[in-house]
Write an enzyme that holds these catalytic residues in place. Structure first.
Site, mmCIF file in Angstrom:
data_model
loop_
_atom_site.group_PDB
_atom_site.id
_atom_site.type_symbol
_atom_site.label_atom_id
_atom_site.label_comp_id
_atom_site.label_asym_id
_atom_site.label_seq_id
_atom_site.Cartn_x
_atom_site.Cartn_y
_atom_site.Cartn_z
ATOM 1 N N PRO A 202 4.886 -9.949 8.095
ATOM 2 C CA PRO A 202 4.568 -10.998 7.125
ATOM 3 C C PRO A 202 5.356 -10.805 5.833
ATOM 4 O O PRO A 202 5.618 -9.673 5.426
ATOM 5 C CB PRO A 202 3.074 -10.796 6.843
ATOM 6 C CG PRO A 202 2.558 -9.943 7.923
ATOM 7 C CD PRO A 202 3.702 -9.160 8.457
ATOM 8 N N LYS A 206 10.583 -15.415 6.676
ATOM 9 C CA LYS A 206 10.829 -16.238 7.862
ATOM 10 C C LYS A 206 10.791 -17.721 7.517
ATOM 11 O O LYS A 206 11.692 -18.483 7.879
ATOM 12 C CB LYS A 206 9.797 -15.911 8.953
ATOM 13 C CG LYS A 206 9.862 -14.480 9.416
ATOM 14 C CD LYS A 206 8.866 -14.172 10.518
ATOM 15 C CE LYS A 206 7.425 -14.249 10.051
ATOM 16 N NZ LYS A 206 7.097 -13.240 9.014
ATOM 17 N N THR A 207 9.729 -18.111 6.823
ATOM 18 C CA THR A 207 9.614 -19.511 6.431
ATOM 19 C C THR A 207 10.795 -19.906 5.546
ATOM 20 O O THR A 207 11.397 -20.969 5.706
ATOM 21 C CB THR A 207 8.289 -19.727 5.683
ATOM 22 O OG1 THR A 207 7.238 -19.156 6.458
ATOM 23 C CG2 THR A 207 8.010 -21.187 5.467
ATOM 24 N N HIS A 421 -7.022 18.919 -4.487
ATOM 25 C CA HIS A 421 -6.556 18.247 -3.282
ATOM 26 C C HIS A 421 -5.149 17.673 -3.487
ATOM 27 O O HIS A 421 -4.233 17.943 -2.713
ATOM 28 C CB HIS A 421 -7.561 17.145 -2.928
ATOM 29 C CG HIS A 421 -7.263 16.392 -1.682
ATOM 30 N ND1 HIS A 421 -7.960 16.577 -0.519
ATOM 31 C CD2 HIS A 421 -6.343 15.447 -1.419
ATOM 32 C CE1 HIS A 421 -7.483 15.777 0.416
ATOM 33 N NE2 HIS A 421 -6.485 15.072 -0.110
ATOM 34 N N GLU A 422 -4.987 16.940 -4.579
ATOM 35 C CA GLU A 422 -3.681 16.317 -4.806
ATOM 36 C C GLU A 422 -2.621 17.365 -5.133
ATOM 37 O O GLU A 422 -1.479 17.246 -4.681
ATOM 38 C CB GLU A 422 -3.768 15.271 -5.923
ATOM 39 C CG GLU A 422 -4.671 14.078 -5.611
ATOM 40 C CD GLU A 422 -4.320 13.368 -4.313
ATOM 41 O OE1 GLU A 422 -3.134 13.369 -3.902
ATOM 42 O OE2 GLU A 422 -5.240 12.808 -3.679
ATOM 43 N N ASP A 498 -6.193 11.534 5.458
ATOM 44 C CA ASP A 498 -5.119 12.475 5.743
ATOM 45 C C ASP A 498 -5.199 12.939 7.189
ATOM 46 O O ASP A 498 -4.197 12.985 7.904
ATOM 47 C CB ASP A 498 -5.239 13.710 4.845
ATOM 48 C CG ASP A 498 -5.087 13.371 3.376
ATOM 49 O OD1 ASP A 498 -4.505 12.318 3.080
ATOM 50 O OD2 ASP A 498 -5.555 14.164 2.549
HETATM 51 P P1 ADP Z 1 7.056 -15.131 5.898
HETATM 52 O O1 ADP Z 1 7.162 -16.554 6.339
HETATM 53 O O2 ADP Z 1 7.999 -14.214 6.603
HETATM 54 O O3 ADP Z 1 5.680 -14.599 5.908
HETATM 55 P P2 ADP Z 1 7.890 -16.281 3.441
HETATM 56 O O4 ADP Z 1 9.180 -16.868 3.831
HETATM 57 O O5 ADP Z 1 6.744 -17.214 3.370
HETATM 58 O O6 ADP Z 1 7.530 -15.060 4.379
HETATM 59 O O7 ADP Z 1 8.090 -15.512 2.063
HETATM 60 C C1 ADP Z 1 7.267 -15.750 0.961
HETATM 61 C C2 ADP Z 1 8.041 -15.641 -0.321
HETATM 62 O O8 ADP Z 1 8.531 -14.307 -0.521
HETATM 63 C C3 ADP Z 1 9.269 -16.505 -0.328
HETATM 64 O O9 ADP Z 1 8.976 -17.780 -0.772
HETATM 65 C C4 ADP Z 1 10.196 -15.768 -1.267
HETATM 66 O O10 ADP Z 1 9.906 -16.076 -2.596
HETATM 67 C C5 ADP Z 1 9.849 -14.330 -1.033
HETATM 68 N N1 ADP Z 1 10.732 -13.723 -0.037
HETATM 69 C C6 ADP Z 1 10.371 -13.259 1.167
HETATM 70 N N2 ADP Z 1 11.417 -12.736 1.813
HETATM 71 C C7 ADP Z 1 12.485 -12.890 1.024
HETATM 72 C C8 ADP Z 1 13.874 -12.556 1.155
HETATM 73 N N3 ADP Z 1 14.338 -11.955 2.249
HETATM 74 N N4 ADP Z 1 14.697 -12.866 0.134
HETATM 75 C C9 ADP Z 1 14.214 -13.462 -0.968
HETATM 76 N N5 ADP Z 1 12.935 -13.796 -1.157
HETATM 77 C C10 ADP Z 1 12.057 -13.517 -0.181
HETATM 78 ZN ZN ZN Z 2 -5.225 13.683 0.702
HETATM 79 MG MG MG Z 3 5.569 -17.771 6.618
#
Ligand code: ADP
Ligand code: ZN
Ligand code: MG
Length: 630
Positions: A202, A206-207, A421-422, A498
């Site tokens: 995600p 892609k979009t 721990h850290e 961890d």
């Molecule tokens: P996906 O469809 O893969 O979940 P989106 O295309 O919806 O991701 O990305 C959401 C926003 O994040 C885009 O509108 C853009 O602003 C930014 N973004 C994501 N990937 C890129 C990229 N490779 N280069 C520049 N901007 C990006």
């Molecule tokens: Zn730890």
């Molecule tokens: Mg998308």
């Protein structure tokens, strides 16, 4: 558009209803209009007594009348709200006021009282009928696709706006060529590819890429999300698909983009909870349309998904989405390029070093980086700065990585445990050679239940990990718990995450990467794992025997416990340092990596754990090297 189907009727019914309501409202306002400025009843009575009323009409709820002489504002008409006042008539008689009773016009409220519900009911019923009608065969075709249509120059996105996904962009340039000059390819008898599937985690763009293809090719872009297809009524989705393709065919060359295809294209399974009728029907329609449209028409169907493994195999068959383009998270240089795109609208201070930010954000997808730039700008604005500074980016990164800073009160005993721990994680990470340097140690509580964290800063992105790297990582993960043991002689629940990660890693070494001699070079399929989402899949035992299972368990246990021993040994060796770092942390809460290294410098040279003879390497993405403790 499909000529056989009647043109879609406008939702006239709705307009009629609205219009009627408007007319009624106006009529009501007119009828009910008070005849004059409302007077307090007491004032009205005073007027009666003074003999200033000329005429009065007594209504059900109000009294209206005229004055003998105009009042201060020059009006003679007045009204007042009626009050139960049996003496009024007597008084009016006494003063000789001409009065009449009034038949109130009540038809309107009464009509509204019962006509309106009936109208609404009928309207709703007609509305439902239409939806069903559309579903059944397009009688009234209410199910017209809601696909957003971007006309030719509407898509302003180009490949310039996408960065860090060079390979995907390269493959898509070919598609742009197809769309620009389809003849060039079809003249030789070639067929233009039909379906291109963009696959990746995600937020990787892609979009954005799909829109960029349309923008570059200057063709219309029809987009629809897979979930929009799936409706309550069986058949509506299928009608939408039909309609979408009908529209697209009229506008070829063009792109049809189906986002979140997995919502629609999940493998058709026999589910015990009843079948997903609607989704299946929609999917079948999509498959039929993809096969059906004229291959010489330059319509390219693009789809995006982050869960390719759940897709119906029929979608991936040749002639459908047979081209898959991987859109992966950007590497360090890609991240810098993405940042460069997004800081275009932001006023940056010269102190900002995008390369450094890119180095600090491994595992960030494009959308995360866009978000980071925005958060930084907001932080700077909140502090009334005139430009966004590096410190704003630093803070935004920390927020994004570890969740928002929380003002949680932690008792001193807990704080001490967390600090040990850290410190343990950090010292082990620095003491082992070949590990990413520690960037920051913090015992400031953050969101997601993390009480503290140790952040290591990778010098470069890694795609391959050697066995020793993995063992070292497991050792670092166990450093937290080991420090608690060494320093306090008591252990806490803070190491749960961890331990889980250490065990997972050890298990992968044994079952996936062939890194255990006694189990051997065998890969045990762990079932279908989501390649891009960290969604826990139900535990599944692979197809192996009971003995193998035991051997695997034994090996995992051995790896983890040997790493634990290493971590303990290192911490015992650096016992003084552990104390110093812990005290410093308790005082300052946050420590930079440099500080830690300065404290370590006079200490003994790092002790190397025994290195195995083999140097096989396993596929291992950019592991998140932040050790957060819950
Ligand atoms: P996906 O469809 O893969 O979940 P989106 O295309 O919806 O991701 O990305 C959401 C926003 O994040 C885009 O509108 C853009 O602003 C930014 N973004 C994501 N990937 C890129 C990229 N490779 N280069 C520049 N901007 C990006
Ligand atoms: Zn730890
Ligand atoms: Mg998308």
């Amino acid at each position: 558009m499909n000529p056989k189907r009647p043109a879609a009727p406008k939702p006239t019914f709705l307009w009629w209803t609205l219009g009627l309501l408007l007319v009624m409202a106006i009529a009501q306002a007119w009828f009910m209009q008070p005849a004059g400025p409302p007077l307090p009843y007491s004032e009205f009575k005073a007027l009666v007594r003074n003999g200033q009323i000329a005429e009065l009409s007594i209504g059900d709820t109000d009294l209206r009348g005229t004055l003998k002489s105009p009042d201060a504002s020059g009006q003679t008409a007045f009204s007042t709200v009626r009050i139960d006042d049996p003496k009024l008539v007597e008084e009016l008689d006494a003063r000789g006021v001409k009065y009449t009773g009034e038949v109130v016009n009540r038809w309107l409220p009464e009509l509204l009282g019962w006509v309106l519900p009936v109208l609404l009911l009928v309207g709703f019923w007609a509305f439902m009928l239409r939806r069903m009608g559309g579903a059944e065969g397009g009688v009234m075709s209410f199910a017209r696709s809601k696909a957003k249509i971007f006309a030719e120059d509407d898509v302003k996105v180009s490949f310039q706006d996408v960065a860090g996904v060079d390979e995907a962009a390269q493959e898509l340039r070919e598609i742009v060529e197809f769309l620009k000059t389809p003849k060039k390819y079809t003249n030789l008898g070639g067929k233009i590819p039909k379906g291109v599937m963009l696959v990746g985690p995600p937020g990787t763009g892609k979009t954005l890429l799909a829109r960029a293809v349309a923008g570059e090719a200057k063709v219309p872009f029809f987009s629809l999300s897979g979930s929009e297809f799936v409706e309550m009524f069986v058949g509506v989705g299928a009608a939408r698909v039909r309609d979408l393709f009908a529209q697209a065919e009229a506008k070829a060359p063009c792109i049809v983009f189906i986002d979140e295809l997995d919502a629609l294209g999940k493998a058709r399974v026999q589910s015990p909870m009843g079948s997903h009728e609607e989704r299946e029907q929609t999917l079948n329609q999509l498959l039929a349309e993809m096969d059906g449209f004229d291959p010489r028409k330059a319509i390219i169907i693009m789809a995006a998904t982050n869960r390719p493994e759940v897709l119906d195999p029929a979608l991936l068959r040749p002639g459908r989405f047979d081209r898959q383009v991987l859109v992966d998270k950007p590497d360090i240089r890609g991240r810098e390029a993405v940042l460069r795109i997004h800081v275009r609208q932001v006023t940056l201070s010269p102190s900002v070093d995008l390369a450094k930010i890119a180095a600090r954000t491994p595992g960030f997808a494009g959308a995360d980086l866009a978000n980071l730039v925005n958060e930084s700008a907001l932080l700077a604005a909140r502090r009334d700065k005139t430009s966004v500074e590096m410190s704003d980016f630093d803070e935004a990164i920390e927020r994004l990585i570890a969740g928002l800073e929380k003002k949680r009160v932690i008792n001193p005993k807990e704080r001490e445990i967390i600090a040990y721990h850290e410190s343990g994680h950090a010292i082990v990470a620095e003491a082992l050679s070949g590990m990413d340097p520690v960037h920051k140690i913090s015992i400031v509580a953050r969101g997601f239940g993390a009480l503290g964290y140790t952040m290591q800063l990778p010098v470069e992105d890694r795609y391959l990990m050697q066995k020793q790297d993995l063992l070292n990582q497991i050792t670092v993960l166990l450093g937290g718990r080991s420090a608690e043991e060494v320093a306090l002689g008591a252990i806490s629940t803070g190491a749960q995450n961890d331990l889980q990660r250490a065990t997972d890693m050890a298990r992968s070494m044994v079952t996936e990467w062939g890194m255990s001699e006694s189990v051997g070079l065998v890969h045990f399929d762990q079932g279908k794992r989501s390649r891009f989402l960290d969604v826990a899949m139900p535990a599944q035992r692979g197809p192996y025997s009971e003995e193998t299972a035991q051997a695997i368990d034994h090996e995992v246990r051995r790896i983890v416990s040997e790493s634990h021993d290493t971590a303990r040994r290192l911490l015992i060796e650096h016992r003084d340092l552990l104390e110093q770092v812990t005290q410093r942390l308790l005082k300052k809460e946050v420590m930079e990596g440099e500080e830690l290294r300065a404290m370590m410098a006079p200490a003994a040279p790092p002790v190397l754990p025994p290195v195995g003879p083999e140097a096989e390497s396993g596929p291992q993405g950019k592991a998140d090297r932040t050790t957060a403790s819950a």
